[in-house]
Design a protein around this motif. Structure first.
Motif, PDB file in Angstrom:
ATOM      1  N   TYR A 170       6.656 119.632   6.456  1.00 45.07           N
ATOM      2  CA  TYR A 170       7.580 119.096   5.449  1.00 45.07           C
ATOM      3  C   TYR A 170       6.852 118.189   4.463  1.00 45.07           C
ATOM      4  O   TYR A 170       7.036 118.290   3.245  1.00 45.07           O
ATOM      5  CB  TYR A 170       8.721 118.337   6.127  1.00 45.07           C
ATOM      6  CG  TYR A 170       9.700 117.735   5.146  1.00 45.07           C
ATOM      7  CD1 TYR A 170      10.678 118.526   4.544  1.00 45.07           C
ATOM      8  CD2 TYR A 170       9.637 116.391   4.794  1.00 45.07           C
ATOM      9  CE1 TYR A 170      11.567 117.998   3.631  1.00 45.07           C
ATOM     10  CE2 TYR A 170      10.523 115.848   3.880  1.00 45.07           C
ATOM     11  CZ  TYR A 170      11.484 116.653   3.306  1.00 45.07           C
ATOM     12  OH  TYR A 170      12.361 116.119   2.389  1.00 45.07           O
ATOM     13  N   LEU A 171       6.006 117.308   4.987  1.00 41.85           N
ATOM     14  CA  LEU A 171       5.306 116.375   4.105  1.00 41.85           C
ATOM     15  C   LEU A 171       4.343 117.082   3.157  1.00 41.85           C
ATOM     16  O   LEU A 171       4.127 116.628   2.026  1.00 41.85           O
ATOM     17  CB  LEU A 171       4.552 115.326   4.926  1.00 41.85           C
ATOM     18  CG  LEU A 171       5.282 113.979   5.084  1.00 41.85           C
ATOM     19  CD1 LEU A 171       6.600 114.160   5.819  1.00 41.85           C
ATOM     20  CD2 LEU A 171       4.407 112.964   5.789  1.00 41.85           C
ATOM     21  N   SER A 172       3.785 118.203   3.591  1.00 43.89           N
ATOM     22  CA  SER A 172       2.853 118.926   2.719  1.00 43.89           C
ATOM     23  C   SER A 172       3.567 119.538   1.514  1.00 43.89           C
ATOM     24  O   SER A 172       2.928 119.870   0.508  1.00 43.89           O
ATOM     25  CB  SER A 172       2.134 120.022   3.519  1.00 43.89           C
ATOM     26  OG  SER A 172       3.038 121.056   3.888  1.00 43.89           O
ATOM     27  N   HIS A 173       4.894 119.701   1.615  1.00 40.57           N
ATOM     28  CA  HIS A 173       5.672 120.283   0.509  1.00 40.57           C
ATOM     29  C   HIS A 173       6.605 119.259  -0.129  1.00 40.57           C
ATOM     30  O   HIS A 173       7.397 119.616  -1.007  1.00 40.57           O
ATOM     31  CB  HIS A 173       6.509 121.459   1.015  1.00 40.57           C
ATOM     32  CG  HIS A 173       5.708 122.627   1.510  1.00 40.57           C
ATOM     33  ND1 HIS A 173       5.135 123.545   0.654  1.00 40.57           N
ATOM     34  CD2 HIS A 173       5.376 123.013   2.769  1.00 40.57           C
ATOM     35  CE1 HIS A 173       4.490 124.462   1.366  1.00 40.57           C
ATOM     36  NE2 HIS A 173       4.609 124.160   2.647  1.00 40.57           N
ATOM     37  N   PHE A 174       6.530 118.004   0.307  1.00 40.41           N
ATOM     38  CA  PHE A 174       7.517 117.010  -0.092  1.00 40.41           C
ATOM     39  C   PHE A 174       7.600 116.831  -1.607  1.00 40.41           C
ATOM     40  O   PHE A 174       8.692 116.820  -2.186  1.00 40.41           O
ATOM     41  CB  PHE A 174       7.211 115.664   0.575  1.00 40.41           C
ATOM     42  CG  PHE A 174       8.127 114.556   0.133  1.00 40.41           C
ATOM     43  CD1 PHE A 174       9.450 114.522   0.559  1.00 40.41           C
ATOM     44  CD2 PHE A 174       7.664 113.555  -0.720  1.00 40.41           C
ATOM     45  CE1 PHE A 174      10.297 113.509   0.145  1.00 40.41           C
ATOM     46  CE2 PHE A 174       8.513 112.541  -1.136  1.00 40.41           C
ATOM     47  CZ  PHE A 174       9.829 112.518  -0.696  1.00 40.41           C
ATOM     48  N   HIS A 175       6.469 116.701  -2.272  1.00 43.29           N
ATOM     49  CA  HIS A 175       6.487 116.447  -3.714  1.00 43.29           C
ATOM     50  C   HIS A 175       7.064 117.638  -4.484  1.00 43.29           C
ATOM     51  O   HIS A 175       7.802 117.457  -5.462  1.00 43.29           O
ATOM     52  CB  HIS A 175       5.079 116.112  -4.210  1.00 43.29           C
ATOM     53  CG  HIS A 175       4.563 114.808  -3.681  1.00 43.29           C
ATOM     54  ND1 HIS A 175       5.122 113.599  -4.025  1.00 43.29           N
ATOM     55  CD2 HIS A 175       3.551 114.513  -2.812  1.00 43.29           C
ATOM     56  CE1 HIS A 175       4.488 112.619  -3.399  1.00 43.29           C
ATOM     57  NE2 HIS A 175       3.532 113.147  -2.661  1.00 43.29           N
ATOM     58  N   GLN A 176       6.764 118.831  -4.018  1.00 42.08           N
ATOM     59  CA  GLN A 176       7.333 120.027  -4.638  1.00 42.08           C
ATOM     60  C   GLN A 176       8.853 120.046  -4.455  1.00 42.08           C
ATOM     61  O   GLN A 176       9.600 120.373  -5.388  1.00 42.08           O
ATOM     62  CB  GLN A 176       6.709 121.278  -4.014  1.00 42.08           C
ATOM     63  CG  GLN A 176       7.332 122.572  -4.501  1.00 42.08           C
ATOM     64  CD  GLN A 176       6.872 123.772  -3.678  1.00 42.08           C
ATOM     65  OE1 GLN A 176       5.957 123.660  -2.876  1.00 42.08           O
ATOM     66  NE2 GLN A 176       7.523 124.893  -3.873  1.00 42.08           N
ATOM     67  N   ILE A 177       9.309 119.696  -3.263  1.00 43.40           N
ATOM     68  CA  ILE A 177      10.744 119.674  -2.980  1.00 43.40           C
ATOM     69  C   ILE A 177      11.446 118.635  -3.849  1.00 43.40           C
ATOM     70  O   ILE A 177      12.541 118.873  -4.376  1.00 43.40           O
ATOM     71  CB  ILE A 177      10.981 119.389  -1.483  1.00 43.40           C
ATOM     72  CG1 ILE A 177      10.460 120.554  -0.638  1.00 43.40           C
ATOM     73  CG2 ILE A 177      12.464 119.143  -1.202  1.00 43.40           C
ATOM     74  CD1 ILE A 177      10.367 120.244   0.841  1.00 43.40           C
ATOM     75  N   MET A 178      10.827 117.477  -4.035  1.00 39.24           N
ATOM     76  CA  MET A 178      11.428 116.443  -4.879  1.00 39.24           C
ATOM     77  C   MET A 178      11.466 116.874  -6.344  1.00 39.24           C
ATOM     78  O   MET A 178      12.396 116.521  -7.078  1.00 39.24           O
ATOM     79  CB  MET A 178      10.661 115.132  -4.729  1.00 39.24           C
ATOM     80  CG  MET A 178      10.877 114.445  -3.386  1.00 39.24           C
ATOM     81  SD  MET A 178      12.628 114.020  -3.034  1.00 39.24           S
ATOM     82  CE  MET A 178      13.032 115.276  -1.785  1.00 39.24           C
ATOM     83  N   ARG A 179      10.477 117.645  -6.784  1.00 41.62           N
ATOM     84  CA  ARG A 179      10.508 118.151  -8.163  1.00 41.62           C
ATOM     85  C   ARG A 179      11.695 119.097  -8.354  1.00 41.62           C
ATOM     86  O   ARG A 179      12.349 119.081  -9.402  1.00 41.62           O
ATOM     87  CB  ARG A 179       9.198 118.866  -8.497  1.00 41.62           C
ATOM     88  CG  ARG A 179       8.028 117.919  -8.790  1.00 41.62           C
ATOM     89  CD  ARG A 179       6.887 118.652  -9.487  1.00 41.62           C
ATOM     90  NE  ARG A 179       6.323 119.702  -8.646  1.00 41.62           N
ATOM     91  CZ  ARG A 179       5.319 119.518  -7.793  1.00 41.62           C
ATOM     92  NH1 ARG A 179       4.789 118.307  -7.645  1.00 41.62           N
ATOM     93  NH2 ARG A 179       4.844 120.524  -7.089  1.00 41.62           N
ATOM     94  N   MET A 180      11.958 119.925  -7.342  1.00 44.69           N
ATOM     95  CA  MET A 180      13.131 120.797  -7.403  1.00 44.69           C
ATOM     96  C   MET A 180      14.416 119.980  -7.484  1.00 44.69           C
ATOM     97  O   MET A 180      15.340 120.312  -8.244  1.00 44.69           O
ATOM     98  CB  MET A 180      13.172 121.705  -6.161  1.00 44.69           C
ATOM     99  CG  MET A 180      12.065 122.720  -6.062  1.00 44.69           C
ATOM    100  SD  MET A 180      12.195 123.667  -4.507  1.00 44.69           S
ATOM    101  CE  MET A 180      10.712 124.664  -4.596  1.00 44.69           C
ATOM    102  N   THR A 181      14.467 118.919  -6.711  1.00 50.28           N
ATOM    103  CA  THR A 181      15.645 118.061  -6.701  1.00 50.28           C
ATOM    104  C   THR A 181      15.877 117.433  -8.073  1.00 50.28           C
ATOM    105  O   THR A 181      17.007 117.425  -8.592  1.00 50.28           O
ATOM    106  CB  THR A 181      15.482 116.947  -5.644  1.00 50.28           C
ATOM    107  OG1 THR A 181      15.227 117.542  -4.368  1.00 50.28           O
ATOM    108  CG2 THR A 181      16.726 116.083  -5.553  1.00 50.28           C
TER     109      THR A 181
END
Length: 357
Positions: A170-181
């Motif tokens: 999850y942490l390895s993709h966290f910044h990408q997920i927040m950009r989607m948000t």
């Protein structure tokens, strides 16, 4: 074979139809009822009195306005279309055997039917600033609260000396997920500002739970929709978002297929610019990923770490496909808008109810 328990459970319901089962079979949430008078499908649901009334009204109204590809309801011998027994509601339909056509062909029929229903019930609403404001604030607050929960999960994981494989993934993709948000929130704000500027909003009759599982084919091969229990008057984007979010999680689904199906839908209902933005907003919000985190927090002992990681990675891959699909939506020129109709009662109900994979 029919068991004594089945007879006790369903006998009082089938009595309302003067049916006496020779055999009952469970197929998902539907009972296949085999009798001397034929084979039927008995659906069990939970609905309030108002929901039962609306449900039967929707089925009957669709037929009245010219959409006949709905699985019909059989009336009881007392003239009712549902049977209430305790807290459960039952209704009876014809039984259609399963169809072996491929999934893409089913999706084309599903989207085509959805477009027809939306076109027949399309209504330009009298603009209400208060309602649009409430809808915008409700959804934005909900999304921001979910984002805060995920940020808190991230902070707690980072404080651990040894993180689990799920947390590391999850942490390895966290910044990408927040950009989607943030992209979803930005698009939602643009939709709100456009509604304020254009003073317009359209509603349709939404199926509410669009799924391949709710499309069946009669003996002549004609597709029929069922399960209108969650039907609601709302933006057409409600149904489209539910469909495309689910479709993206299928391994064989591609953004190109999504574009083709959206084009098919827009032959019936060309989307307005702000509706396209709202669709992108709904699709961009990574609720399926957040739901995987919720499951990990609540039931991490029920599944292996490998299972949890696979679930998370699958949803992240689906979100990447959705991002590519959204990019294509933004680039495509919108079709010319069509004239609205006045075929259903009206109200505004903008809401993302979290119906995600």
């Amino acid at each position: 074979m029919t068991t004594e328990k089945d007879t006790l459970n369903y006998g009082p319901v089938l009595f309302h139809y003067d049916l006496f089962p020779e055999k009952l079979e469970q197929h998902g949430k539907v009972k296949k009822v085999i009798t001397k008078r034929g084979t039927f499908a008995l659906k069990e649901a939970e609905m309030t009195e108002d929901e039962r009334s609306w449900f039967t009204h929707v089925i009957q109204r669709l037929s009245e306005i010219g959409f006949h590809q709905v699985v019909p309801l059989y009336p009881t011998k007392f003239g009712d279309y549902t049977v209430q027994l305790g807290s459960r509601t039952y209704y009876l339909m014809p039984w259609f055997a399963s169809d072996e056509r491929n999934e893409r062909a089913k999706d084309e029929v599903l989207i085509d039917h959805l477009g027809k229903i939306h076109a027949l019930t399309l209504k330009e609403q009298d603009f209400s600033n208060e309602v649009v404001e409430h809808s915008y604030q409700y959804l934005m607050n909900r999304w921001e609260n979910r984002q805060y929960e995920m940020e808190r999960f991230t902070e707690e994981a980072e404080q651990k000396t040894y993180m689990s494989p799920f947390e590391l993934t999850y942490l390895s993709h966290f910044h990408q997920i927040m950009r989607m948000t943030e992209e979803a929130k930005r698009r939602l704000k643009e939709w709100y500002e456009t509604c304020q500027r254009e003073k317009r909003y359209r509603s349709v009759l939404c199926h509410g739970k669009v799924s391949r599982n709710h499309l069946i084919f009669n003996p002549t091969g004609e597709g029929h929709l069922l399960n209108f229990e969650k039907a609601v008057l709302d933006t057409p984007i409600r149904d489209l978002a539910v469909y495309f979010r689910r479709a993206a999680h299928q391994k064989e689904w591609t953004p190109e297929e999504g574009n083709s199906l959206l084009d098919l839908y827009e032959k019936h209902v060309p989307l307005l610019n702000e509706e396209r933005g709202l669709l992108i907003s709904y699709l961009s919000y990574p609720e399926p990923v957040f739901n995987a985190v919720d499951l990990y927090c609540m039931k991490r002992n029920d599944y292996s770490q490998i299972e949890m990681v696979h679930r998370l990675e699958s949803r992240i891959r689906a979100m990447k496909k959705i991002r590519d699909f959204c990019d294509a939506i933004m680039m495509a020129p919108p079709p010319a808008p069509m004239e609205p109709t006045d075929s259903m009662p009206t109200k505004i109900h903008i809401n993302d109810d979290g119906d995600h994979i």
